[in-house]
Each structure stands twice: as C-alpha cells, then as structure tokens.
Design an enzyme around this catalytic site. Structure first.
Site, PDB file in Angstrom:
ATOM      1  CD  GLN A 116      -2.824   1.282   2.501  1.00 48.56           C
ATOM      2  OE1 GLN A 116      -2.079   0.823   3.519  1.00 48.56           O
ATOM      3  NE2 GLN A 116      -3.618   2.219   2.383  1.00 48.56           N
TER       4      GLN A 116
ATOM      5  CG  ASP B 154       7.002  -6.623  -2.725  1.00 47.92           C
ATOM      6  OD1 ASP B 154       6.780  -7.617  -2.176  1.00 47.92           O
ATOM      7  OD2 ASP B 154       6.369  -5.632  -2.478  1.00 47.92           O
TER       8      ASP B 154
ATOM      9  CE1 TYR C  26       2.158  -3.715  11.572  1.00 48.72           C
ATOM     10  CE2 TYR C  26       0.593  -2.514  12.736  1.00 48.72           C
ATOM     11  CZ  TYR C  26       1.389  -2.515  11.855  1.00 48.72           C
ATOM     12  OH  TYR C  26       1.630  -1.672  10.724  1.00 48.72           O
TER      13      TYR C  26
HETATM   14  C1  AKB Z   1      -3.078  -1.713  10.476  1.00 45.48           C
HETATM   15  O1  AKB Z   1      -4.403  -1.523  10.448  1.00 45.48           O
HETATM   16  O2  AKB Z   1      -2.515  -2.892  11.161  1.00 45.48           O
HETATM   17  C2  AKB Z   1      -2.233  -0.709   9.897  1.00 45.48           C
HETATM   18  C3  AKB Z   1      -1.602   0.154  11.025  1.00 45.48           C
HETATM   19  C4  AKB Z   1      -2.490   1.203  11.618  1.00 45.48           C
HETATM   20  O3  AKB Z   1      -0.452   0.289  11.009  1.00 45.48           O
HETATM   21  N1  AKB Z   1      -2.943   0.044   8.790  1.00 45.48           N
END
Ligand code: AKB
Length: 317
Positions: free
Chosen positions: A13, A35, A139
């Site tokens: 993105q 990539d 994450y």
């Molecule tokens: C996600 O939603 O994981 C990402 C971010 C906020 O880092 N767009």
C-alpha cells in the site's frame, strides 16, 4: 554523490505510492523496487524476500545502495492469524536491514512503525509521543520492539534510522494489506461501485487516519530533514485526522446520498479498541515542521472523485 535507494515491499500500500514519488525526486535509475513478486509495472526491480539476508546483501552491493525504505511487514489483522510469521517477518526483516546497513555503509534507513505500538493502558485521546505502551497485538508488539531496536542501533552504531508511527492510511492508488484500518479504504470502493458497505468495526470506533499524499509527504520530509533536527530515534507520532465509521459514512453520503453502511464488528473490533482515538504530534511539528493537508472532508471528496474516474475508465475499456 547521488543516492541509490532501495524500496523493500515496493508493491504494498505505501510502497506503490512512495516508489512513484521517490522516482520523481531521485530519478528512475536511482530507485530500485524490491518485493517477493514482480508486479510487472516496469522500472528497476529485484525479487526479494527480506528474510533472505544473502539476497538482500547482493542487491545492496549490485546497486550500490545508500538508502533503504523497509516497508515489508505483516499488518495487524493478518499477523493475528499468523502469529509466528508476523513476528518473524517484522523482526528478522528489520534485523537483516539494520545489520546489512551497518556493515555496508548505508547512510539512511526509513522504517515504519504504527499507532499499534499503543495499547489498552495508553491514554486514547491525543495520545502523547511518550506514554504507556502496552500493545496487545503481535503486530504492535513487533513494532514496539522494532522501535527500541532502531533507537539502539542509532545510539550504539550511529545508524541514521528514521521512523513514523503511521495511523490508518487511505488511498485509491493501492490496496491496503491486512490491517484493522482497511475498512476506511474498502468503504470508498464499495460506496462508488455498490452504494453499500458492511463495516467490520462498530459505528462509533474512532481511529487516527491519514490520506496517502500526507503520509508520503511526511515520509519524504522526515527523510530530508537535517539529522540534528531528528530528536526522536524510536518513531514519531504523526496525525492527519480521526473519525469513526459513522462519520466517514456520513461524509461519503454528502457525495453519494443513496450510500448505505451497516455494521458487523468482527475480531478486528478488539484490536481497534486497544488503539488511540487521536494522536498528539507536537514533536513532529516542532522537529521537522510536519503539517497535514487533508481532513476528512477534503480526503473524502478526492477519494470519491478518483475512484469514480478509475471505474469509468474500467467500464470504457
Ligand atoms: C493496521 O491497521 O494494521 C495498519 C496500521 C494502523 O499500522 N494500517
């Protein structure tokens, strides 16, 4: 000396749009896209899995790379479904770049962090630059650890790494890649094409967001700022706008009155609830003069106009 720039995760993105901008600024011959799969869009390209350090090193040497933008990562929603891969890609990918940069004289690195570094204990409104950080997603944990390592490599080895905590990013040129904020992109495509959208977040879930031209500007401005202005070597808070699904749906209805949005929260609701509603970006404003150009209404108008144009073109083809 002209910089040679490597963009890792160039088909994602952010990568798709950043690549175009960097090529305009530095010249096509000085920006190498990388990539896992060649998108076939032309320009200098190298196939690369960032977990393959040997391949990364050979690309760095072949193109005499002096700057790296590391954008390859598993985002919040995808990483929850593939915990180990999320951690591995986000951490080992970063270490590969940091170590190769350190040993091969790379002068500057951009690495994106995220609002996901914050968690349920963080103040949700106007979240400060320095505050409680207790991320509850794979994450978020990987991004917070990454921030600490970036600062460590700067302090210990003098590596010039710069970083932004991106909020949700909205653009029409590229698709989002498995995040919790992806709804804010899908909603536009569905509104233009089908006039209806089922949102996976609750209607009142407020999140920080940013229009892609602002995100690209922030990234390039931060990378061009003089090193002595960069006081934060973990990652900068940056803010664009904040809105809920209900508010973005209302903004879209001003252009497409028949648009209907329904709400069916899924597992991503919990992730969104652990993140800030709005961000205090005073440090970025003071240090490198950050200012966003778009708010909810100007972004909405621009998104609808461009997605409509893209769809007209598809129909005519
Ligand atoms: C996600 O939603 O994981 C990402 C971010 C906020 O880092 N767009």
């Amino acid at each position: 000396m002209k910089e040679n720039i490597l963009v890792i995760g160039s088909s994602g993105q952010i990568g798709t749009e950043l690549l175009t901008e960097l090529r305009k600024l530095a010249g096509d011959d000085h920006v190498i896209a990388a990539d896992i799969k060649d998108p076939g869009t032309g320009g200098l390209f190298e196939t690369l899995d960032v977990l393959d350090g040997h391949r990364l090193l050979s690309i760095v040497k072949k193109h005499r790379i002096t700057q790296v933008y590391l954008l390859a990562a598993l985002l919040s929603a995808t990483a929850e479904k593939n915990m180990k891969l999320g951690w591995k890609l986000n951490m080992e990918g970063l270490f590969n770049v940091l170590d190769i940069a350190r040993e091969n004289g790379i002068s500057k690195i951009f690495w994106p962090s995220s609002i996901a570094v914050f968690g349920p204990g963080t103040p949700r409104k106007n979240t400060p630059q320095h505050t409680i950080m207790d991320p509850s997603t794979v994450y978020g944990i990987s991004k917070l650890a990454g921030e600490r390592w970036c600062e460590y490599y700067f302090l210990r080895f003098g590596l010039d790494i710069r970083s932004i905590r991106y909020p949700g990013l909205i653009g029409y040129k590229s698709a989002p890649g498995g995040g919790t904020t992806d709804y804010a992109v899908h909603i536009f495509h569905e509104a233009v094409i089908r006039k209806r959208y089922e949102c996976f977040l609750h209607e009142n879930t407020m999140l920080p967001m940013m229009y892609m031209p602002d995100a690209i500007k922030a990234t390039i401005d931060l990378m061009n700022a003089p090193a002595e202005k960069i006081n934060i070597r973990s990652s900068y808070n940056v803010a664009g706008m904040s809105f809920s699904p209900l508010e973005i749906a209302a903004a879209i209805q001003k252009h497409i009155p028949e648009f209907e949005c329904t709400y069916k929260p899924d597992y991503r609701q919990k992730i969104a609830e652990s993140w800030p509603e709005s961000i205090d970006d005073t440090a970025a404003r003071n240090d490198w003069n950050w200012r966003p150009s778009y708010d909810l209404h100007s972004m909405t108008g621009d998104m609808i106009e461009n997605i409509s144009l893209l769809n007209e073109k598809k129909v005519t083809l």
